[in-house]
Design an enzyme around this catalytic site. Structure first.
Site, PDB file in Angstrom:
ATOM      1  N   THR A   1       2.668 -12.648   2.543  1.00 38.95           N
ATOM      2  CA  THR A   1       1.990 -13.183   1.384  1.00 38.95           C
ATOM      3  C   THR A   1       2.719 -14.451   0.940  1.00 38.95           C
ATOM      4  OG1 THR A   1       0.985 -12.581  -0.744  1.00 38.95           O
ATOM      5  CG2 THR A   1       3.267 -11.838  -0.357  1.00 38.95           C
TER       6      THR A   1
ATOM      7  N   THR B   1      -6.592 -11.824   2.456  1.00 31.55           N
ATOM      8  CA  THR B   1      -7.750 -11.209   1.798  1.00 31.55           C
ATOM      9  C   THR B   1      -8.797 -12.255   1.415  1.00 31.55           C
ATOM     10  OG1 THR B   1      -6.689 -11.399  -0.356  1.00 31.55           O
ATOM     11  CG2 THR B   1      -6.366  -9.329   0.852  1.00 31.55           C
TER      12      THR B   1
ATOM     13  N   LYS C   1       2.436   2.286  -5.062  1.00 35.41           N
ATOM     14  CA  LYS C   1       3.175   1.826  -6.247  1.00 35.41           C
ATOM     15  C   LYS C   1       2.410   2.101  -7.533  1.00 35.41           C
ATOM     16  CE  LYS C   1       3.535  -2.296  -4.529  1.00 35.41           C
ATOM     17  NZ  LYS C   1       3.018  -2.010  -3.173  1.00 35.41           N
TER      18      LYS C   1
ATOM     19  N   ASP D   1       0.826  -1.226   0.000  1.00 39.29           N
ATOM     20  CA  ASP D   1       0.000   0.000   0.000  1.00 39.29           C
ATOM     21  C   ASP D   1       0.852   1.266   0.000  1.00 39.29           C
ATOM     22  OD1 ASP D   1      -2.402  -1.598   0.314  1.00 39.29           O
ATOM     23  OD2 ASP D   1      -1.814  -1.838   2.408  1.00 39.29           O
TER      24      ASP D   1
ATOM     25  N   GLY E   1      -4.191  -4.247  -4.793  1.00 40.39           N
ATOM     26  CA  GLY E   1      -4.911  -3.237  -5.549  1.00 40.39           C
ATOM     27  C   GLY E   1      -4.042  -2.013  -5.766  1.00 40.39           C
ATOM     28  N   HIS E   2      -3.830  -1.647  -7.020  1.00 41.77           N
ATOM     29  CA  HIS E   2      -3.073  -0.442  -7.337  1.00 41.77           C
ATOM     30  C   HIS E   2      -4.049   0.641  -7.780  1.00 41.77           C
ATOM     31  CE1 HIS E   2       1.055  -2.582  -8.049  1.00 41.77           C
ATOM     32  NE2 HIS E   2       0.691  -2.537  -6.790  1.00 41.77           N
TER      33      HIS E   2
ATOM     34  N   GLN F   1       2.181  -5.826  -3.242  1.00 39.79           N
ATOM     35  CA  GLN F   1       2.479  -5.887  -1.805  1.00 39.79           C
ATOM     36  C   GLN F   1       3.793  -5.160  -1.497  1.00 39.79           C
ATOM     37  OE1 GLN F   1       1.682  -9.291  -3.204  1.00 39.79           O
ATOM     38  NE2 GLN F   1      -0.455  -9.040  -2.735  1.00 39.79           N
TER      39      GLN F   1
END
Length: 423
Positions: A238, A129, A16, A13, A40-41, A223
Site C-alpha cells: 500500500t 483496490t 483488526k 485482513d 474494511g474492518h 492493512q
C-alpha cells in the site's frame, strides 16, 4: 493511562476491526492513523454486521470519541455515505467523530488514475483496490494535494479542485483514458464539504489533550505490516506506513506516550492482490481454508489467497513493530484440520534462511520449510476461556508464541464480540 497501538502483522485482513471493537470497551478515544477506504474492518455485534472503511471501529460504542488522523486519506463522498449508513442504523456519529484538518482528500480523478495505471501495467499490476489511495498519497508527496481543512473554505476548495481536475484530465486525454466530468464531480464534492466541514479540526490537539487528561487511547491501523510502503513486499504494498511508527506520524502521538503494541495475526495466513506469498496453498487445501474462513475481501469481495502460518514473516513483523502481545484470530478455522503446518524457515537457492528477505526476487524464489503438529479436531467456537481450549489448540498457540518471541494476549474463535478471551 494506556496508549495502545494495534497493528496487523501479516498482509492485512487479520481481524483488526473485531479486536478493536472488543478493546474499545475500556478505551476513551480511538484514532485511525493511516490508509483510506481501501481497507474494511468487519465487526459483528449480536446479529448485526458492520463493515467500516474510514470511521474507526469504536464508533459502534456510544460513549467513545473517534478520530480520523492526518495520516488517513479521506474520500469525502465515501465518508459521508458511511456516516449516513451508520446513522440510518441508529448509530450516532457526527457528535463523536473528528476529521484531522491535515488529512488529504481522495477525489474521483484519483480513482480514475488508479484504475488507468493498473490497466496499463498488465501482468505487472500491483492489485490495488482502485480506490485512488496511491495517487492521493502521491499528490501529498508531490505537494499538490488537497486537505480536509480546505473543506471549510468552499471557494478555496473549488479553486484547488478544478485546477487538479483539469491537470488530471490533460493526463487522461494524453493516455486515451476516461475523462472526469468536472461539473458533476464538483457538485458531489460541494455537498459532501457542507456536511463534513463541521467535523474538521486539529485532531493532534485532541489526541494530546486526551493523553494529558489521563484517558485511554487506541490507535487503529489498516492493512498489515507486509503491505507497509517501507517494510512490506515492495512494490506490492500500500502507499502508507501501516506499522507502529505510522501511529506517531499519522496520529500525532509522540513515541514516548505509547505503552502497549498489540499485533493482530490470523492462525493461518491470507493475502489479497498480487505479490509474493511463500506459504500460499493452491488447489483444494487453499480452497478449504478460504471457505472455512469466509476469506473474501470486505472492501472488494475478492477471494483471498490462503496458506499456512508463516513464522518467518511474522517474526520479522513482531520485531519491526515492537509487538508486546499477539491477538490471534480465526483459530476456529483450523478446527477441522487433521494436520496443521507452520513455516519455520525458508530455503533459498539450496540454503536454509530464517530471516525475511527484503529483495522481492529472492522472496519469490524461497521455499517454505514446514514443521507440523496434529490438529485438535474439535469445535472451538463456543470456547470462552483459555483453559477450555483443547490441549492441542493451546499447544499450537504456545508454539506460535515461542516462534514469534512474544506472548499471546488475546484469542478469537469466531466473529462475535463474545468469541474473544484473554490468553
Amino acid at each position: 493511562m494506556p496508549v495502545t497501538v494495534l497493528v496487523g502483522i501479516q498482509w492485512g485482513d487479520e481481524g483488526k476491526g473485531k479486536i478493536i471493537d472488543v478493546l474499545t470497551e475500556q478505551t476513551d478515544v480511538i484514532v485511525r492513523y493511516q490508509g483510506g477506504n481501501n481497507a474494511g474492518h468487519t465487526v459483528e455485534v449480536g446479529n448485526d454486521k458492520y463493515v467500516l472503511h474510514l470511521i474507526p471501529s469504536g464508533i459502534l460504542r456510544a460513549d467513545k470519541r473517534c478520530i480520523i488522523g492526518n495520516g488517513v486519506v479521506v474520500s469525502p463522498v465515501d465518508l459521508l455515505s458511511e456516516i449516513t449508513d451508520l446513522e440510518a442504523r441508529g448509530i450516532a456519529v457526527r457528535d463523536r467523530l473528528e476529521i484531522s484538518s491535515r488529512a488529504h482528500l481522495v477525489f474521483k480523478y484519483h480513482r480514475l488514475a488508479d484504475a488507468a495505471r493498473e490497466l496499463s501495467a498488465g501482468k505487472a499490476m500491483i492489485g490495488t483496490t482502485k480506490r485512488g489511495i496511491g495517487p492521493t498519497y502521491a499528490d501529498k508527496a508531490n505537494r499538490v494535494g488537497i486537505r480536509a481543512c480546505d473543506l471549510c473554505h468552499k471557494e478555496r476548495l473549488e479553486s484547488k479542485f478544478r485546477a487538479q481536475a483539469e491537470r488530471y484530465n490533460r493526463i487522461f486525454a494524453a493516455q486515451g483514458s476516461e475523462l472526469l466530468d468536472v461539473e458533476a464531480e464538483w457538485a458531489t464534492i460541494s455537498a459532501a464539504a457542507d456536511a463534513l466541514a463541521p467535523l474538521v479540526t486539529d485532531t493532534v490537539l485532541t489526541v494530546n489533550r486526551s493523553i494529558k487528561a489521563g484517558k485511554n487511547l487506541l490507535f487503529e491501523g489498516a492493512q498489515g505490516m507486509h503491505l507497509d510502503i517501507d517494510y512490506g513486499t515492495y512494490p506490492y504494498v500500500t502507499s502508507s506506513n501501516t506499522t507502529t511508527g505510522g501511529a506517531c506520524t499519522g496520529g500525532g502521538v509522540a513515541p514516548r506516550h505509547i505503552t502497549d503494541v498489540i499485533g493482530v495475526v490470523k492462525a493461518y495466513t491470507t493475502r489479497v492482490g498480487e505479490g509474493p506469498f511463500p506459504t500460499e496453498l493452491l488447489g483444494p487445501e487453499g480452497d478449504s481454508l478460504r471457505e472455512a474462513g469466509h476469506e473474501y475481501g470486505a472492501t472488494t469481495g475478492r477471494p483471498r489467497r490462503c496458506g499456512w502460518f508463516d513464522a518467518v514473516a511474522n517474526r520479522y513483523a513482531v520485531m519491526v513493530n515492537g509487538v508486546d502481545q499477539l491477538a490471534v484470530t480465526k483459530l476456529d478455522v483450523l478446527d477441522n484440520q487433521k494436520t496443521i503446518k507452520v513455516c519455520t524457515a525458508y530455503t533459498l537457492d539450496g540454503e536454509t534462511i530464517t530471516d525475511f528477505p527484503a529483495d522481492l526476487e529472492s522472496l519469490q524464489r524461497v521455499q517454505p520449510v514446514y514443521a507440523e503438529m496434529p490438529g485438535w479436531m474439535t469445535d472451538t467456537t463456543a470456547v470462552r476461556t483459555w483453559n477450555d481450549l483443547p490441549e492441542k489448540a493451546q499447544a499450537y498457540l504456545q508454539w506460535l508464541s515461542e516462534l514469534l518471541e512474544t506472548r499471546i494476549g488475546i484469542v478469537s474463535t469466531g466473529p462475535g464480540r463474545l468469541q474473544t478471551f484473554s490468553a
